[in-house]
Scaffold this motif. Sequence first.
Motif, PDB file in Angstrom:
ATOM      1  N   PHE A 181     -20.767  15.303  -7.430  1.00  0.00           N
ATOM      2  CA  PHE A 181     -21.658  15.437  -6.270  1.00  0.00           C
ATOM      3  C   PHE A 181     -22.933  16.202  -6.623  1.00  0.00           C
ATOM      4  CE2 PHE A 181     -17.375  14.945  -4.359  1.00  0.00           C
ATOM      5  CZ  PHE A 181     -17.596  13.693  -3.818  1.00  0.00           C
ATOM      6  N   GLU A 182     -22.866  17.066  -7.626  1.00  0.00           N
ATOM      7  CA  GLU A 182     -24.078  17.734  -8.097  1.00  0.00           C
ATOM      8  C   GLU A 182     -25.045  16.720  -8.701  1.00  0.00           C
ATOM      9  OE1 GLU A 182     -24.944  21.783 -10.570  1.00  0.00           O
ATOM     10  OE2 GLU A 182     -23.709  20.259 -11.582  1.00  0.00           O
ATOM     11  N   ASN A 183     -24.510  15.794  -9.526  1.00  0.00           N
ATOM     12  CA  ASN A 183     -25.368  14.760 -10.109  1.00  0.00           C
ATOM     13  C   ASN A 183     -25.985  13.872  -9.037  1.00  0.00           C
ATOM     14  OD1 ASN A 183     -25.369  15.206 -12.891  1.00  0.00           O
ATOM     15  ND2 ASN A 183     -23.412  14.190 -13.180  1.00  0.00           N
ATOM     16  N   LEU A 184     -25.170  13.436  -8.083  1.00  0.00           N
ATOM     17  CA  LEU A 184     -25.663  12.528  -7.044  1.00  0.00           C
ATOM     18  C   LEU A 184     -26.691  13.214  -6.146  1.00  0.00           C
ATOM     19  CD1 LEU A 184     -22.356  10.694  -6.026  1.00  0.00           C
ATOM     20  CD2 LEU A 184     -24.183   9.860  -7.519  1.00  0.00           C
ATOM     21  N   LEU A 185     -26.415  14.451  -5.749  1.00  0.00           N
ATOM     22  CA  LEU A 185     -27.341  15.156  -4.854  1.00  0.00           C
ATOM     23  C   LEU A 185     -28.626  15.539  -5.597  1.00  0.00           C
ATOM     24  CD1 LEU A 185     -27.878  16.269  -2.066  1.00  0.00           C
ATOM     25  CD2 LEU A 185     -26.661  18.370  -2.701  1.00  0.00           C
ATOM     26  N   GLU A 186     -28.509  15.924  -6.858  1.00  0.00           N
ATOM     27  CA  GLU A 186     -29.696  16.252  -7.647  1.00  0.00           C
ATOM     28  C   GLU A 186     -30.603  15.038  -7.797  1.00  0.00           C
ATOM     29  OE1 GLU A 186     -30.839  18.154 -12.038  1.00  0.00           O
ATOM     30  OE2 GLU A 186     -28.745  17.872 -11.451  1.00  0.00           O
ATOM     31  N   ASN A 187     -30.011  13.864  -8.057  1.00  0.00           N
ATOM     32  CA  ASN A 187     -30.801  12.630  -8.143  1.00  0.00           C
ATOM     33  C   ASN A 187     -31.503  12.337  -6.828  1.00  0.00           C
ATOM     34  OD1 ASN A 187     -30.089  12.231 -10.787  1.00  0.00           O
ATOM     35  ND2 ASN A 187     -28.533  10.671 -10.353  1.00  0.00           N
ATOM     36  N   ALA A 188     -30.774  12.523  -5.714  1.00  0.00           N
ATOM     37  CA  ALA A 188     -31.366  12.243  -4.400  1.00  0.00           C
ATOM     38  C   ALA A 188     -32.550  13.162  -4.128  1.00  0.00           C
ATOM     39  CB  ALA A 188     -30.305  12.402  -3.317  1.00  0.00           C
ATOM     40  N   CYS A 189     -32.432  14.438  -4.510  1.00  0.00           N
ATOM     41  CA  CYS A 189     -33.524  15.382  -4.279  1.00  0.00           C
ATOM     42  C   CYS A 189     -34.728  15.082  -5.168  1.00  0.00           C
ATOM     43  CB  CYS A 189     -33.044  16.813  -4.526  1.00  0.00           C
ATOM     44  SG  CYS A 189     -31.852  17.427  -3.308  1.00  0.00           S
ATOM     45  N   LYS A 190     -34.468  14.633  -6.400  1.00  0.00           N
ATOM     46  CA  LYS A 190     -35.562  14.383  -7.338  1.00  0.00           C
ATOM     47  C   LYS A 190     -36.271  13.058  -7.066  1.00  0.00           C
ATOM     48  CE  LYS A 190     -33.782  16.947 -11.343  1.00  0.00           C
ATOM     49  NZ  LYS A 190     -33.242  16.807 -12.720  1.00  0.00           N
ATOM     50  N   TYR A 191     -35.457  11.975  -6.957  1.00  0.00           N
ATOM     51  CA  TYR A 191     -36.059  10.639  -6.888  1.00  0.00           C
ATOM     52  C   TYR A 191     -36.325  10.177  -5.461  1.00  0.00           C
ATOM     53  CZ  TYR A 191     -34.467  10.733 -11.702  1.00  0.00           C
ATOM     54  OH  TYR A 191     -34.263  11.099 -13.006  1.00  0.00           O
ATOM     55  N   GLY A 192     -35.743  10.855  -4.478  1.00  0.00           N
ATOM     56  CA  GLY A 192     -35.985  10.467  -3.083  1.00  0.00           C
ATOM     57  C   GLY A 192     -36.801  11.488  -2.330  1.00  0.00           C
ATOM     58  N   GLN A 193     -37.546  12.340  -3.076  1.00  0.00           N
ATOM     59  CA  GLN A 193     -38.256  13.448  -2.428  1.00  0.00           C
ATOM     60  C   GLN A 193     -39.330  12.972  -1.466  1.00  0.00           C
ATOM     61  OE1 GLN A 193     -40.804  15.726  -5.109  1.00  0.00           O
ATOM     62  NE2 GLN A 193     -40.470  14.197  -6.717  1.00  0.00           N
ATOM     63  N   SER A 194     -39.869  11.757  -1.697  1.00  0.00           N
ATOM     64  CA  SER A 194     -40.928  11.281  -0.799  1.00  0.00           C
ATOM     65  C   SER A 194     -40.406  11.066   0.613  1.00  0.00           C
ATOM     66  CB  SER A 194     -41.525   9.970  -1.339  1.00  0.00           C
ATOM     67  OG  SER A 194     -40.526   8.959  -1.422  1.00  0.00           O
ATOM     68  N   GLY A 195     -39.092  10.897   0.769  1.00  0.00           N
ATOM     69  CA  GLY A 195     -38.521  10.712   2.114  1.00  0.00           C
ATOM     70  C   GLY A 195     -38.421  11.998   2.887  1.00  0.00           C
ATOM     71  N   GLY A 196     -38.471  13.159   2.196  1.00  0.00           N
ATOM     72  CA  GLY A 196     -38.479  14.445   2.881  1.00  0.00           C
ATOM     73  C   GLY A 196     -37.111  14.967   3.275  1.00  0.00           C
ATOM     74  N   ARG A 197     -36.074  14.167   3.191  1.00  0.00           N
ATOM     75  CA  ARG A 197     -34.745  14.659   3.566  1.00  0.00           C
ATOM     76  C   ARG A 197     -33.657  13.862   2.857  1.00  0.00           C
ATOM     77  NH1 ARG A 197     -32.315  11.886   8.288  1.00  0.00           N
ATOM     78  NH2 ARG A 197     -33.612  10.070   8.813  1.00  0.00           N
ATOM     79  N   VAL A 198     -32.509  14.512   2.743  1.00  0.00           N
ATOM     80  CA  VAL A 198     -31.314  13.902   2.161  1.00  0.00           C
ATOM     81  C   VAL A 198     -30.145  14.211   3.078  1.00  0.00           C
ATOM     82  CG1 VAL A 198     -29.679  13.954   0.238  1.00  0.00           C
ATOM     83  CG2 VAL A 198     -32.136  14.038  -0.221  1.00  0.00           C
ATOM     84  N   THR A 199     -29.331  13.198   3.373  1.00  0.00           N
ATOM     85  CA  THR A 199     -28.171  13.369   4.253  1.00  0.00           C
ATOM     86  C   THR A 199     -26.894  13.300   3.425  1.00  0.00           C
ATOM     87  OG1 THR A 199     -29.354  12.323   6.082  1.00  0.00           O
ATOM     88  CG2 THR A 199     -26.956  12.468   6.263  1.00  0.00           C
ATOM     89  N   VAL A 200     -26.031  14.299   3.609  1.00  0.00           N
ATOM     90  CA  VAL A 200     -24.707  14.306   2.969  1.00  0.00           C
ATOM     91  C   VAL A 200     -23.666  14.188   4.069  1.00  0.00           C
ATOM     92  CG1 VAL A 200     -23.112  15.553   1.479  1.00  0.00           C
ATOM     93  CG2 VAL A 200     -25.589  15.798   1.137  1.00  0.00           C
ATOM     94  N   SER A 201     -22.926  13.077   4.053  1.00  0.00           N
ATOM     95  CA  SER A 201     -21.940  12.846   5.117  1.00  0.00           C
ATOM     96  C   SER A 201     -20.544  12.680   4.516  1.00  0.00           C
ATOM     97  CB  SER A 201     -22.299  11.599   5.932  1.00  0.00           C
ATOM     98  OG  SER A 201     -22.311  10.454   5.108  1.00  0.00           O
ATOM     99  N   ILE A 202     -19.536  13.153   5.271  1.00  0.00           N
ATOM    100  CA  ILE A 202     -18.130  12.994   4.891  1.00  0.00           C
ATOM    101  C   ILE A 202     -17.394  12.412   6.081  1.00  0.00           C
ATOM    102  CG2 ILE A 202     -16.066  14.091   3.956  1.00  0.00           C
ATOM    103  CD1 ILE A 202     -17.745  16.433   3.069  1.00  0.00           C
ATOM    104  N   GLU A 203     -16.651  11.350   5.850  1.00  0.00           N
ATOM    105  CA  GLU A 203     -15.859  10.737   6.927  1.00  0.00           C
ATOM    106  C   GLU A 203     -14.578  10.154   6.350  1.00  0.00           C
ATOM    107  OE1 GLU A 203     -18.176   7.686   8.672  1.00  0.00           O
ATOM    108  OE2 GLU A 203     -18.422   6.546   6.808  1.00  0.00           O
ATOM    109  N   ARG A 204     -13.586  10.048   7.212  1.00  0.00           N
ATOM    110  CA  ARG A 204     -12.313   9.435   6.807  1.00  0.00           C
ATOM    111  C   ARG A 204     -12.420   7.926   6.943  1.00  0.00           C
ATOM    112  NH1 ARG A 204     -10.815  13.918   9.699  1.00  0.00           N
ATOM    113  NH2 ARG A 204      -9.719  15.517   8.496  1.00  0.00           N
ATOM    114  N   ASP A 205     -11.858   7.223   5.971  1.00  0.00           N
ATOM    115  CA  ASP A 205     -11.897   5.754   5.967  1.00  0.00           C
ATOM    116  C   ASP A 205     -10.487   5.229   6.185  1.00  0.00           C
ATOM    117  OD1 ASP A 205     -12.376   3.106   5.656  1.00  0.00           O
ATOM    118  OD2 ASP A 205     -12.880   3.183   3.534  1.00  0.00           O
ATOM    119  N   GLY A 206     -10.233   4.707   7.387  1.00  0.00           N
ATOM    120  CA  GLY A 206      -8.917   4.150   7.685  1.00  0.00           C
ATOM    121  C   GLY A 206      -8.873   2.644   7.591  1.00  0.00           C
ATOM    122  N   THR A 207     -10.018   2.013   7.311  1.00  0.00           N
ATOM    123  CA  THR A 207     -10.056   0.548   7.256  1.00  0.00           C
ATOM    124  C   THR A 207      -9.738   0.023   5.864  1.00  0.00           C
ATOM    125  OG1 THR A 207     -12.434   0.585   6.745  1.00  0.00           O
ATOM    126  CG2 THR A 207     -11.814   0.546   9.066  1.00  0.00           C
TER     127      THR A 207
END
Length: 421
Positions: A315-341
């Motif tokens: 998650f450090e790698n994924l979030l670091e990439n999002a902050c670096k390469y998606g910075q023009s969007g101004g925000r990053v969302t981290v969501s956790i949910e249960r998948d029952g499907t």
Amino acid sequence: MAELNAEHKGTVQPAAARLWANRWLLAAGIVAVLAVHGLAGASAYVVLAAIVLLLAAALLPSGGARQSIEDATAMEAGGLQRLSGEYLAAAVADPLIIFDRTATIVHANAAAFAAFGGLAPGMSLSLKFRAPEMQALLDSVLSGTVASEIVDYTEKLPVERAYRVSASSVGHATDLYVLVFKDQSEARRIDRMRADFIANASHELRTPLASISGFIETLRGPARGDPAARDQFLQIMQNQTGRMARLIDDLLSLSRLEMKPYLKPGTEVDLRQTIDSVIDSLAPLARENGVAIERDFVDGPLDVPGDRDELFQVFENLLENACKYGQSGGRVTVSIERDGTDPEPGIDVTIRDYGPGIPEEHIPRITERFYRVDVESSRTQKGTGLGLSIVKHILTRHSARLSIKSEVGKGAAFSVHLPSA
């Protein structure tokens, strides 16, 4: 009654044969006993007991160990003779074809049918395998020039497969020959991957080394007395050494993971606490890039089986990439949910940025080692090209999977599905 007589006869005949075979030894023993009786005056009972012992010794089978070995050898030979060539061929896991002096197929095992199809007794091998190397292999073995031969052969259809093919004669004067195909496709693929990996790693290390070497020459020459240039060049050199250190760390991390890709973790990890720690550790980077990190966690316990340090790295790698390469969007969302499907219920963690996104043609290859969507942007952001490869290997160890969705101009979403505890 006849069976009893036959059994009795079968028992008596070997005993009589043993007595006859030991007749001279037995006679000498009896004479010796009688001589002792006559000279020493031994008791008649002693003489009788000695004669009985001599008879018993004569009846014992001679060469028992040798006979047992011969019997075992005879039984083994009889069992092998009862095995047909078809049974032996079926026991071989590799494709195997038996053919005669005219290069006509006599028999092919199930693995050969699965690999090549369309095989049948009476078919010509020369027509089935037209490649020059196979023709040369058949000619050399059938001509008697060599007893056995090995060549490399590539089957193009239905999918390309590489084989190491060996041909040899079967027994002596049988006029039969055998072809065995050892599949080398996976070994060749690994060799190519290793060669590509070494070439890429060498290139990635050579670039900063060349830069450092050039600046050292400049500092020792034209910039020797220029404090401003010296400070600038030393800063660049420090950045380059940091880049090499990150690359070496990632190479070592990837190597350790590849050595034990299917090791099952034995502990449970609290995803909520782990991802909170990741967000806190990357808060300075997010502020530096002008990115706000938003949380959207489902309520309740979020425990999964795994190794905390490895999942932290994912998650450090994924979030670091999002902050670096998606910075023009101004925000990053981290969501956790249960998948029952899903057929395997678990927990989904999605890290989404709102930056430029990833073109669709790059998504299937984005987890390959040293693959970059934009080389210059990656190097500017101090990327090594190994982060997502490490993520993939860790998730494989955890029986988890990574899915990527992106639309150019609207950002990218990296979702990790982890089996629940």
